[in-house]
Motif scaffolding. Sequence first.
Motif, short mmCIF file in Angstrom:
data_model
loop_
_atom_site.label_atom_id
_atom_site.label_comp_id
_atom_site.label_asym_id
_atom_site.label_seq_id
_atom_site.Cartn_x
_atom_site.Cartn_y
_atom_site.Cartn_z
N LYS A 1 66.12 -1.10 -6.48
CA LYS A 1 67.00 -2.27 -6.47
C LYS A 1 66.39 -3.34 -7.38
O LYS A 1 65.72 -4.28 -6.93
N ALA A 2 66.59 -3.21 -8.66
CA ALA A 2 65.98 -4.12 -9.64
C ALA A 2 66.37 -5.56 -9.38
O ALA A 2 67.55 -5.88 -9.19
N GLY A 3 65.35 -6.43 -9.36
CA GLY A 3 65.58 -7.86 -9.17
C GLY A 3 65.74 -8.31 -7.74
O GLY A 3 65.77 -9.51 -7.46
N ALA A 4 65.82 -7.38 -6.79
CA ALA A 4 66.05 -7.75 -5.40
C ALA A 4 64.88 -8.54 -4.82
O ALA A 4 65.07 -9.56 -4.15
N LEU A 5 63.68 -8.07 -5.05
CA LEU A 5 62.51 -8.74 -4.50
C LEU A 5 62.43 -10.18 -4.98
O LEU A 5 62.12 -11.09 -4.20
N GLU A 6 62.72 -10.41 -6.25
CA GLU A 6 62.64 -11.76 -6.81
C GLU A 6 63.60 -12.71 -6.10
O GLU A 6 63.28 -13.88 -5.89
N VAL A 7 64.76 -12.21 -5.70
CA VAL A 7 65.74 -13.04 -4.98
C VAL A 7 65.19 -13.48 -3.64
O VAL A 7 65.32 -14.65 -3.24
N VAL A 8 64.55 -12.57 -2.93
CA VAL A 8 64.01 -12.89 -1.60
C VAL A 8 62.83 -13.85 -1.72
O VAL A 8 62.74 -14.85 -0.98
N VAL A 9 61.94 -13.59 -2.64
CA VAL A 9 60.76 -14.44 -2.81
C VAL A 9 61.16 -15.85 -3.22
O VAL A 9 60.56 -16.84 -2.77
N ALA A 10 62.21 -15.99 -4.02
CA ALA A 10 62.67 -17.31 -4.46
C ALA A 10 63.13 -18.17 -3.29
O ALA A 10 63.13 -19.40 -3.38
N ALA A 11 63.54 -17.54 -2.18
CA ALA A 11 63.95 -18.28 -0.99
C ALA A 11 62.76 -18.82 -0.20
O ALA A 11 62.93 -19.54 0.78
N LYS A 12 61.55 -18.45 -0.60
CA LYS A 12 60.29 -18.96 -0.08
C LYS A 12 60.11 -18.79 1.44
O LYS A 12 59.93 -19.75 2.19
N PRO B 1 74.13 -2.94 -3.58
CA PRO B 1 73.51 -3.00 -4.92
C PRO B 1 72.14 -3.68 -4.93
O PRO B 1 71.27 -3.30 -5.71
N ASP B 2 71.96 -4.70 -4.06
CA ASP B 2 70.67 -5.41 -4.02
C ASP B 2 69.88 -5.10 -2.76
O ASP B 2 68.88 -5.76 -2.48
N GLY B 3 70.33 -4.10 -1.99
CA GLY B 3 69.63 -3.75 -0.76
C GLY B 3 69.68 -4.81 0.32
O GLY B 3 68.97 -4.74 1.31
N GLY B 4 70.54 -5.82 0.11
CA GLY B 4 70.65 -6.91 1.09
C GLY B 4 69.76 -8.10 0.78
O GLY B 4 69.62 -9.01 1.61
N ALA B 5 69.19 -8.16 -0.42
CA ALA B 5 68.27 -9.25 -0.78
C ALA B 5 68.95 -10.62 -0.69
O ALA B 5 68.37 -11.58 -0.16
N ALA B 6 70.16 -10.73 -1.23
CA ALA B 6 70.85 -12.02 -1.21
C ALA B 6 71.16 -12.46 0.22
O ALA B 6 71.14 -13.66 0.53
N HIS B 7 71.42 -11.50 1.10
CA HIS B 7 71.70 -11.82 2.51
C HIS B 7 70.44 -12.36 3.18
O HIS B 7 70.50 -13.33 3.94
N PHE B 8 69.30 -11.72 2.91
CA PHE B 8 68.02 -12.25 3.40
C PHE B 8 67.82 -13.69 2.94
O PHE B 8 67.47 -14.58 3.74
N ALA B 9 68.03 -13.93 1.65
CA ALA B 9 67.80 -15.26 1.08
C ALA B 9 68.71 -16.30 1.72
O ALA B 9 68.28 -17.42 2.02
N GLU B 10 69.97 -15.93 1.95
CA GLU B 10 70.91 -16.88 2.55
C GLU B 10 70.53 -17.20 3.99
O GLU B 10 70.63 -18.36 4.42
#
Length: 320
Positions: free
Chosen positions: A167-178, A134-143
């Motif tokens: 994947k709406a919102g996915a990029l924002e999740v990754v960028v927030a992990a800095k 659903p998020d293209g793996g964004a949360a996994h990148f961030a973790e």
Amino acid sequence: MAVVLDLLARDQRPRHPEKAKRPDSPIQRKPDWIRVKAPGSPKWAETNRIVRDNKLVTVCEEAGCPNIGECWEKKHATFMIMGDTCTRACAFCNVRTGLPEALDPEEPAKVADAVAKLGLTHVVITSVDRDDLPDGGAAHFAEIIRRIREASPGTTVEILTPDFLRKAGALEVVVAAKPDVFNHNLETVPSRYLTVRPGARYFHSVRLLQRVKELDPDIFTKSGIMVGLGEERNEVLQLMDDLRSADVDFLTIGQYLQPTRKHHPVIRFVPPDEFKAYETSAYAKGFHLVSATPLTRSSHHAGEDFARLREARRRAAATA
């Protein structure tokens, strides 16, 4: 010998069943300026052991990178997360295509442990495309970014991401992990997308990079292309302008090398002097850093390049 047999076994697994119907394209003999040393030194073997012990995938192997001997000799491995199977079938790429397995919840800890054991001061994390998530793996990148920060606080983190298309919102999740560097490769000029990168959209990728800067101007942005796929020089120059309009800091340009007969053929081997001309043009257009050589790859010399990138930004700020 065990290491060599292991790599051979990996190479013998079916990689591209969906490409089997494509007509064969003979692989051309590489020119003299594209020559690399075969891997196999003791330090290379140690890097290989750490990767195997942590059951990790590297893009160095999966994409058949010509620089693996040099990089692994220095314990520089680029980790490819979320498995070794991609949901897309780009004509240039040697990564396996198919239905991926579920994400490994232990992977973030394994990657962080390997980074610590290798003593990396700068690490590059990339991934397969995971259009099935659903998020293209964004949360996994961030973790994974968070786990590396915890295990190796002094390590800078560079990510090379998919395009998170639809994947709406996915990029924002990754960028927030800095991450320190956000890399997303355009791969080729827009006229070649239909045959080279059919699952992607050129202007979506440009906008993705622009959006990173809007969300966090402190993150360095980076993109890369291959040449030798049938592009024209003026198209490459226009691509540079598009990236600079998106405020991209760092551009890489390398020679496309055909992995198998079922992949896109090399239309032309671009000589070193043309790479130098591209580098000169890119600097004139305002990129902080440019790497343009036949063997340039996104993560090649990434640590040294990051230090140069920081210094280039510092100098630019001082003269502003």
